[in-house]
Design an enzyme around this catalytic site. Structure first.
Site, mmCIF file in Angstrom:
data_model
loop_
_atom_site.group_PDB
_atom_site.id
_atom_site.type_symbol
_atom_site.label_atom_id
_atom_site.label_comp_id
_atom_site.label_asym_id
_atom_site.label_seq_id
_atom_site.Cartn_x
_atom_site.Cartn_y
_atom_site.Cartn_z
ATOM 1 N N ASN A 89 40.030 32.603 40.725
ATOM 2 C CA ASN A 89 40.372 31.299 41.279
ATOM 3 C C ASN A 89 41.313 30.506 40.377
ATOM 4 O OD1 ASN A 89 38.734 31.698 43.560
ATOM 5 N ND2 ASN A 89 36.932 31.073 42.406
ATOM 6 N N GLU A 117 30.607 36.657 43.365
ATOM 7 C CA GLU A 117 31.087 35.540 42.554
ATOM 8 C C GLU A 117 29.957 34.722 41.930
ATOM 9 O OE1 GLU A 117 34.699 33.696 43.946
ATOM 10 O OE2 GLU A 117 34.053 31.773 43.167
ATOM 11 N N GLU A 131 50.145 35.272 43.292
ATOM 12 C CA GLU A 131 48.845 35.900 43.006
ATOM 13 C C GLU A 131 49.007 37.090 42.065
ATOM 14 O OE1 GLU A 131 45.894 34.763 43.947
ATOM 15 O OE2 GLU A 131 46.271 33.482 45.684
ATOM 16 N N ARG A 146 25.705 39.902 64.158
ATOM 17 C CA ARG A 146 25.232 39.931 62.750
ATOM 18 C C ARG A 146 25.899 41.023 61.930
ATOM 19 N NH1 ARG A 146 20.107 39.201 65.259
ATOM 20 N NH2 ARG A 146 19.708 36.981 65.463
#
Lengths: 371, 371
Positions: A251, A243, A191, A127
């Site tokens: 994006n 986001e 990018e 976890r």
């Protein structure tokens, strides 16, 4: 914008996320600076994950910097087609084989694929364990290593399985770019152009003027574009870590691009190449609706083309592209959501585009690609 | 302790986690109360995940309560041995098949295995979607459905892959206990006794007095133990959501228990049964070091035995048990960490136990089991 510091013969960009804040160290030869790594490793157990291409180049150097730790290593096959849930089991197995516990640190040494997989395993092993990114591709340095998005692909959708998990630091050694193949280097430029398009007109203009130095991998030019990109990304991520709004601007070109990657099985196209075409499509659609000028579209396409990146998709029907776009995770409540431009340096996330204009853009590009 | 409210012919326990707070609705016949579900579903897409045993009993009723939503369903095989990464792919596939996006809600209808797997997929599908728990076993009602721990097992370790992901609500319909097989019902009692042991002596005493009513499934007794258990769990989780300290108390008996489950391949032993033996071992070790009285150990063992739960492990060597305990995720930095007792109602997380006393306890129990 994040603060800038110089304290290790390079620059530091801080990602401001309260108790999950972390530094991005940018500089030449940082892999040799063991103390930069050590100060971000809280326990004694470290697993370095890399791939077959990067391992012979940098793995020993990183392991040398980590001497004294209880150290493990995993070498994955190279390529986006291996960014799967199945590949993660190799890393989980190694962690369990070595008896690694919750205080362990995973180091992702490589490009975006290695970083995304390693981050996902770090997010989910017991976890959540610690994580450090050492990106070795331009795309990873300026994008995927920063911001905490981790994940793997599903056969029918990119990054469909993942988690938000911030690294404890990012070590961006610009020296690693010297070994990067030309095609991958150019994919990273996509990018970088993106940051100019979405929110940094001055950076876009700088790229138009200085592209030759960048493509020649001039060290000062590289340092500038990497730092400027990390600052842009850190700014967006700090404002919207998970986001829920603003971050979706990153994006730009990705909904179109993911459709291309999915259609080609993540094999033929590099992510940056698919995003490059996607940004052309987004700019074309934006211009066709009158949101920005035809001239702005032309400048966008020209810069992308000058960077040696594709501006047309592979041979696909408009319908096939459209269908793959719909499955992209940015789709919400049935209506497709896109990042579009209101000018160079000004992007918006919107569902309020003209559907016929989208169809026309898809037809235009697929027809042009078919010629 | 969390507040208590009555507003739907039952009780509500609130788990206080700031922006991730949520209610646990407890009552008879809540599956029929569609409005309780609807108010916690923000989008239009709902995927109900259940298993082959629970589906014929309750799936249609839940789907009826969700009429009007874009509804999907996945029926998994029943059993802890299916709580694997491989099984998760069936749920990811269904989500993608139906074009489900980030606003989707996953509903876990079943016991702990269904809840843990469904929660893990909800935590990781598109980096996190909404999640609702409808537990149908006693163990899930009082433990696994509350607190946000999700995950799957690795072949060599339980819950080694997972995430923290809180549900939007928990719907605990006590009517579902009427169909629960006796063995599973008793396994749930183990976790209930655990709350008494770690922090609620009054509850432990109540259980000693009222066990017969509980085992007879008297509705008032069930309502009381479920609410009391959820309040205890909510209190611990609110204080330490990500188990950096206090929350580890909930693992009383679990390090021993997980070793038993792993040794038997998650097939023969129910989780609650393994925890029951583990609590006896923890109490025995605590008493042998003089941390609590022999009488307290005897009361612990007597209550567990009276609940029809095992108090001895399967035939295993002390060394085999010890080795499997070391891999348990509660091990940190090489030193085994255990939850031990300083009396009934008072547990501690500690590495400072006598190693020889642990060996003696393991030998005592394995020898007794071998007879």
């Amino acid at each position: 914008m994040p603060n800038r510091q110089t304290n290790h013969s390079g620059h530091t960009v801080h990602v401001d996320l309260k108790d999950r804040s972390y530094p991005i160290y940018i500089g030449q030869g940082l892999l040799e600076k063991a103390e930069l790594l050590h100060r971000h490793i809280p326990g004694t157990q470290v697993l370095v994950v890399t791939n077959e291409t990067v391992a012979p180049l940098y793995l020993e150097r990183v392991c040398a910097a980590l001497a004294g730790f209880d150290l493990g290593r995993v070498i994955l096959p190279d390529g986006e087609q291996h960014k799967t849930l199945e590949t993660t089991t190799r890393i989980y197995d190694a962690l369990i084989d070595q008896g690694f516990n919750r205080s362990a640190t995973l180091v992702g040494l490589g490009g975006g694929v290695v970083g995304d997989i390693t981050g996902f395993v770090a997010a989910t092993y017991q976890r959540g364990v610690h994580f450090i990114q050492i990106p070795t591709t331009l795309l990873a340095l300026v994008d995927s290593a920063v911001g905490g998005k981790t994940g793997v692909n599903h056969p029918r959708g990119k990054n469909m399985i993942g988690a938000f998990h911030q690294p404890r630091c990012v070590l961006a050694d610009t020296a690693t770019l010297s070994t990067l193949p030309e095609r991958e280097f150019r994919a990273g430029i996509a990018e970088i152009i993106k940051y100019g398009l979405i929110q940094d007109y001055a950076f876009f203009q700088w790229l138009e003027r200085q592209l030759a130095q960048v493509l020649a991998r001039d060290p000062a030019a590289l340092m500038y574009i990497i730092e400027q990109s990390c600052r842009n990304k850190a700014y967006v991520v700090a404002a919207d870590e998970r986001e829920s709004g603003q971050r979706a601007l990153l994006n730009l070109g990705h909904t179109f691009g993911h459709a291309i990657e999915t259609a080609t099985g993540y094999r033929e196209w590099l992510h940056g190449e698919a995003v490059a075409v996607g940004m052309c499509m987004a700019a074309h659609l934006s211009a066709s609706m009158g949101w920005m000028t035809a001239k702005a579209f032309e400048r966008t396409e020209a810069l992308i083309q000058a960077a040696g990146l594709p501006v047309l998709p592979p041979p696909l029907s408009p319908g096939a592209l459209r269908k793959l776009m719909a499955i992209d995770k940015k789709a919400t409540g049935g209506r497709l959501r896109l990042v579009l431009l209101e000018g160079i340096g000004s992007a918006v996330v919107t569902e309020a585009f003209d559907d016929q204009a989208l169809t026309a853009t898809l037809e235009h590009f697929t027809a042009a690609a078919g010629r």
